[in-house]
Scaffold this motif. Structure first.
Motif, short mmCIF file in Angstrom:
data_model
loop_
_atom_site.label_atom_id
_atom_site.label_comp_id
_atom_site.label_asym_id
_atom_site.label_seq_id
_atom_site.Cartn_x
_atom_site.Cartn_y
_atom_site.Cartn_z
N VAL A 16 59.98 52.69 74.28
CA VAL A 16 60.83 53.63 74.54
C VAL A 16 61.40 53.90 75.80
CG1 VAL A 16 60.02 54.66 72.30
CG2 VAL A 16 58.95 55.34 74.49
N LYS A 17 62.40 54.64 76.05
CA LYS A 17 62.71 54.87 77.50
C LYS A 17 62.06 56.44 77.57
CE LYS A 17 66.70 55.00 80.43
NZ LYS A 17 68.18 54.72 80.65
N ILE A 18 61.50 56.32 78.68
CA ILE A 18 60.76 57.73 79.15
C ILE A 18 61.74 58.59 80.31
CG2 ILE A 18 58.86 58.98 79.74
CD1 ILE A 18 58.70 57.99 77.15
N ASP A 19 62.07 59.81 79.89
CA ASP A 19 62.61 60.62 80.99
C ASP A 19 61.55 61.46 81.68
OD1 ASP A 19 64.00 62.59 82.61
OD2 ASP A 19 65.11 63.34 80.97
N THR A 20 60.96 60.94 82.79
CA THR A 20 59.78 61.59 83.55
C THR A 20 60.10 63.08 84.01
OG1 THR A 20 60.38 60.45 85.40
CG2 THR A 20 58.75 59.30 83.99
N SER A 21 61.54 63.37 84.05
CA SER A 21 61.72 64.86 84.26
C SER A 21 61.44 65.88 83.25
CB SER A 21 63.36 64.91 84.61
OG SER A 21 64.03 64.85 83.63
N LYS A 22 60.99 65.33 82.06
CA LYS A 22 60.62 66.09 80.93
C LYS A 22 59.27 66.27 80.97
CE LYS A 22 64.87 66.51 79.24
NZ LYS A 22 65.59 67.76 79.30
N PRO A 23 58.57 67.37 80.30
CA PRO A 23 57.09 67.67 80.27
C PRO A 23 56.45 66.50 79.49
CG PRO A 23 58.24 69.75 79.83
CD PRO A 23 59.34 68.60 79.95
N LEU A 24 55.19 66.23 79.76
CA LEU A 24 54.58 65.12 79.08
C LEU A 24 54.42 65.67 77.56
CD1 LEU A 24 53.23 62.61 79.08
CD2 LEU A 24 51.09 63.81 79.69
N ARG A 25 54.22 66.82 77.39
CA ARG A 25 53.73 67.27 76.02
C ARG A 25 55.29 67.09 75.21
NH1 ARG A 25 50.78 71.61 73.43
NH2 ARG A 25 51.93 72.22 71.26
N THR A 26 56.25 67.53 75.76
CA THR A 26 57.68 67.27 74.93
C THR A 26 57.82 65.93 74.60
OG1 THR A 26 58.58 69.01 76.37
CG2 THR A 26 60.18 67.66 75.27
N LEU A 27 57.45 64.91 75.70
CA LEU A 27 57.72 63.43 75.32
C LEU A 27 56.89 62.86 74.34
CD1 LEU A 27 58.63 62.30 78.74
CD2 LEU A 27 60.29 62.76 77.15
N ILE A 28 55.47 63.25 74.29
CA ILE A 28 54.38 62.92 73.31
C ILE A 28 55.27 63.25 71.99
CG2 ILE A 28 52.15 63.24 72.28
CD1 ILE A 28 51.27 63.49 75.20
N ILE A 29 55.68 64.55 71.78
CA ILE A 29 56.08 65.27 70.47
C ILE A 29 57.30 64.33 70.21
CG2 ILE A 29 57.01 66.82 69.21
CD1 ILE A 29 55.42 68.88 70.94
N ARG A 30 58.20 63.99 71.03
CA ARG A 30 59.47 63.48 70.65
C ARG A 30 59.35 61.89 70.43
NH1 ARG A 30 63.78 63.61 75.36
NH2 ARG A 30 63.55 65.83 74.51
N HIS A 31 58.62 61.23 71.20
CA HIS A 31 58.56 59.73 71.01
C HIS A 31 57.32 59.10 70.14
CE1 HIS A 31 61.87 59.27 73.82
NE2 HIS A 31 61.37 59.85 74.58
#
Length: 270
Positions: A16-31
């Protein structure tokens, strides 16, 4: 840079492509969590949907990574566990790690001291914080998963920090190529996060601390005490720290003592 290390520890190996400007929690939920069923299907294919495999992997995902610890957590006997580990290695999920062989090489190795590594950070994250809590996650109830992650986050990130530190040392000592590098541990509780030998025969030893406190001189003293027990004379000590170093330790920095922080690892993952 610390953000990049944290994100790599979770998503490394996941396509997956990770947007490191987003909070880790948000990305864990999304991806991961919102994609639970799709990822679970691919995990089941990888592990052949074998329940004993999942028990071992869950037992291994947190803790000291020793085979016997994982077997105890999974409630399997040693012979069954060894067979399972062999199968998981064949499937490309785990690799075996042994203490470096140029320290006290005359000693008979105890196979029960071997440690295990997941082949990707994401697989370790999955079996630590997702798979064991699948019932709530399947209902889109994520609080328990994040509570567990918050409780173990520093411990979980530590291994990735160690692995990245090893890779950094290989590049940092390019002028005197690293021939062997790894970790050392034994039954007497002597433990080195990093030990390496260069082409010219120099010995490097070190530690990696992913904590919220600065590393102090007592860590250097601890390492040198271990070296005395093992009859090692290090040419250089390398210390890696998430939170920096005490002024007393900084004052000793030189050819025999190298100090590195998370920022030093930037080129490895960015």
């Amino acid at each position: 840079m610390q953000t990049a290390v944290n994100y790599f520890a979770v998503f490394g190996g996941l396509d997956v492509k990770i947007d490191t400007s987003k909070p880790l929690r948000t990305l864990i939920i999304r991806h991961i969590l919102d994609e639970y069923y799709e990822i679970q299907e691919s995990i089941e294919k990888l592990t052949q949907n074998n329940a004993p495999y999942h028990k071992i992997l869950t037992g291994l995902a947190l803790g000291d990574r020793r085979t016997t610890t994982a077997f105890k957590r999974a409630d399997v006997d040693y012979d069954e566990g060894i067979e399972t580990i062999s199968n998981l290695a064949h499937l490309g999920i785990l690799t075996k790690e042994t203490p470096v062989d140029f320290v006290q090489s005359e000693k008979i190795r105890n196979e029960k001291l071997n440690k295990l590594l997941f082949t990707t950070p994401f697989l370790r994250f999955w079996f630590a914080f997702v798979s064991p809590l699948y019932r709530g996650i399947a209902r889109e109830e994520y609080d328990e998963s994040f509570e567990r992650f918050n409780n173990y986050q520093l411990e979980f990130m530590h291994l990735i920090f160690e692995q990245l530190s090893h890779e950094f040392i290989k590049s940092a000592f390019a002028d005197d190529e690293i021939e062997k590098i790894g970790r050392y541990w034994d039954e007497d509780k002597n433990d080195l996060d990093l030990i390496a030998k260069t082409k010219s025969g120099k010995i490097l030893i070190g530690s990696c601390k992913y904590t919220n406190t600065k590393v102090k001189k007592n860590e250097l003293n601890r390492l040198h005490a271990i070296c005395e027990k093992l009859e090692i004379v290090p040419d250089c000590t390398v210390l890696f720290s998430k939170s920096g170093f005490s002024n007393e330790l900084k004052a000793e920095k030189g050819n025999a003592l190298k100090l590195y922080t998370v920022k030093s690892l930037k080129a490895l993952i960015l």
